[in-house]
Design an enzyme around this catalytic site. Structure first.
Site, PDB file in Angstrom:
ATOM      1  N   PRO A 188       0.820  -1.214   0.000  1.00  0.00           N
ATOM      2  CA  PRO A 188       0.000   0.000   0.000  1.00  0.00           C
ATOM      3  C   PRO A 188       0.851   1.260   0.000  1.00  0.00           C
ATOM      4  O   PRO A 188       1.986   1.268   0.462  1.00  0.00           O
ATOM      5  CB  PRO A 188      -0.812  -0.123   1.294  1.00  0.00           C
ATOM      6  CG  PRO A 188       0.008  -0.998   2.171  1.00  0.00           C
ATOM      7  CD  PRO A 188       0.664  -1.977   1.249  1.00  0.00           C
ATOM      8  N   GLU A 189       0.264   2.314  -0.546  1.00  0.00           N
ATOM      9  CA  GLU A 189       0.925   3.612  -0.568  1.00  0.00           C
ATOM     10  C   GLU A 189       0.668   4.340   0.751  1.00  0.00           C
ATOM     11  O   GLU A 189      -0.208   3.966   1.533  1.00  0.00           O
ATOM     12  CB  GLU A 189       0.387   4.445  -1.729  1.00  0.00           C
ATOM     13  CG  GLU A 189       0.251   3.694  -3.030  1.00  0.00           C
ATOM     14  CD  GLU A 189       1.552   3.529  -3.800  1.00  0.00           C
ATOM     15  OE1 GLU A 189       2.361   4.466  -3.830  1.00  0.00           O
ATOM     16  OE2 GLU A 189       1.748   2.456  -4.378  1.00  0.00           O
TER      17      GLU A 189
ATOM     18  N   LYS B 145       4.549   3.648   5.898  1.00  0.00           N
ATOM     19  CA  LYS B 145       3.630   2.538   5.643  1.00  0.00           C
ATOM     20  C   LYS B 145       3.386   1.702   6.895  1.00  0.00           C
ATOM     21  O   LYS B 145       2.836   0.604   6.810  1.00  0.00           O
ATOM     22  CB  LYS B 145       4.176   1.675   4.513  1.00  0.00           C
ATOM     23  CG  LYS B 145       4.339   2.439   3.203  1.00  0.00           C
ATOM     24  CD  LYS B 145       4.842   1.538   2.105  1.00  0.00           C
ATOM     25  CE  LYS B 145       5.021   2.317   0.805  1.00  0.00           C
ATOM     26  NZ  LYS B 145       5.451   1.441  -0.306  1.00  0.00           N
TER      27      LYS B 145
ATOM     28  N   ARG C 118       9.530  -5.224  -9.101  1.00  0.00           N
ATOM     29  CA  ARG C 118       8.196  -4.633  -9.078  1.00  0.00           C
ATOM     30  C   ARG C 118       7.805  -4.182 -10.480  1.00  0.00           C
ATOM     31  O   ARG C 118       8.618  -3.592 -11.203  1.00  0.00           O
ATOM     32  CB  ARG C 118       8.165  -3.434  -8.128  1.00  0.00           C
ATOM     33  CG  ARG C 118       8.493  -3.796  -6.686  1.00  0.00           C
ATOM     34  CD  ARG C 118       8.342  -2.599  -5.783  1.00  0.00           C
ATOM     35  NE  ARG C 118       8.741  -2.893  -4.430  1.00  0.00           N
ATOM     36  CZ  ARG C 118       7.987  -3.501  -3.522  1.00  0.00           C
ATOM     37  NH1 ARG C 118       6.768  -3.879  -3.865  1.00  0.00           N
ATOM     38  NH2 ARG C 118       8.420  -3.732  -2.309  1.00  0.00           N
TER      39      ARG C 118
END
Length: 284
Positions: A2-3, A51, A250
């Site tokens: 998640p950002e 995060k 990624r």
């Protein structure tokens, strides 16, 4: 993963549900803390740090969690059916008389003294959504390794905290460079502009249910997740390739026309094979 804006929203939901109330239910379903009982203690606050989520509890304790790829915290009203996944995926339950917070698939869950929080978040760079944001320090961190590809440097939470794979791709598009550009090839002015855009975008999206970097309804992102679809600016097909430091690759997206510069020679695009019935081409 998640950002920072997603984690900020999760922290706000947890804070609104739990802060200022006494826990009437506590269940930490990880072996190391399975016997811990936090009932009778008040939740003081829930704070995001990059995060990471820090749930501070009366008595000088902090429950530290990290969502990584699949984790989530869900908040339910009393009597509401839980719907975040099967029971065996639940790692934490914190509840009061009105709300229950349930942590699903949390890969990181640990209880520590609040005075020891630096042990788990002290390595992080300035938080784009935090009160500790320091543009000069983040800029110095980012430029510390001039040969490092920009995309990798942005994802390194030791440089600045809060950017994930979506914002990495989108920010590089907005700056007009590829994620493989060496950081040192950016002028200090352009690097500062990049940080300003990052803070602006995360701040804009932390209160939105749907993340948008374009400002266009129905077209929320410029390049992320748009492999082989036309660039929203120039109509060139968006490309995708993996990027990483060797420990984890990624998927990374960019427009080769709008973002000139170094890029992998073998980038992924969707192959379109004619259907045997003569219909529209099918992506495989």
């Amino acid at each position: 993963m998640p950002e920072g804006d997603t984690v900020w929203q999760a922290a706000r939901r947890l804070h609104d549900a739990l802060a200022g109330t006494v826990l009437t239910r506590s269940d930490l379903r990880v072996p190391r803390f399975a016997t811990v009982d936090l009932t009778g203690r008040a939740v003081l606050d829930v704070t995001p740090r990059g995060k990471h989520l820090l749930t501070r509890v009366e008595g000088g304790l902090t429950l530290h969690s990290h969502l990584r790829m699949d984790g989530s915290w869900r908040v339910y009203a009393h009597g509401q059916r839980w719907s975040g996944g099967p029971a065996h995926q639940i790692r934490a339950i914190l509840g009061n008389t009105g709300r229950t917070a349930v942590g699903y698939r949390l890969p990181v869950l640990e209880l520590l003294r609040t005075t020891d929080e630096d042990r788990v978040v002290g390595h992080l760079g300035p938080d784009l959504l935090g009160p500790d944001w320091d543009t000069a320090l983040a800029l110095a961190n980012l430029l510390r390794d001039p040969a490092r590809p920009l995309g990798e440097a942005l994802l390194d939470q030791r440089n600045l905290a809060g950017i994930g794979n979506v914002y990495k791709s989108e920010l590089c598009f907005l700056l007009g460079v590829t994620p493989w550009l060496p950081v040192g090839d950016l002028s200090a002015e352009r690097a500062a502009k990049l940080l300003e855009s990052a803070r602006k975008l995360l701040g804009h999206n932390r209160d939105r249910p749907v993340r948008s970097t374009t400002g266009r309804r129905g077209q929320d992102l410029f390049v992320y997740g748009r492999t082989d679809r036309p660039c929203l600016r120039c109509r060139t097909p968006v490309r995708r390739a993996d990027q990483g430091d060797g420990s984890r690759e990624r998927p990374t997206y960019w427009c080769p026309a709008c973002q000139p510069g170094p890029a992998p020679t073998a980038a992924f695009t969707v192959s379109r094979i004619p259907r045997p019935d003569g219909g529209a081409a099918m992506p495989w």
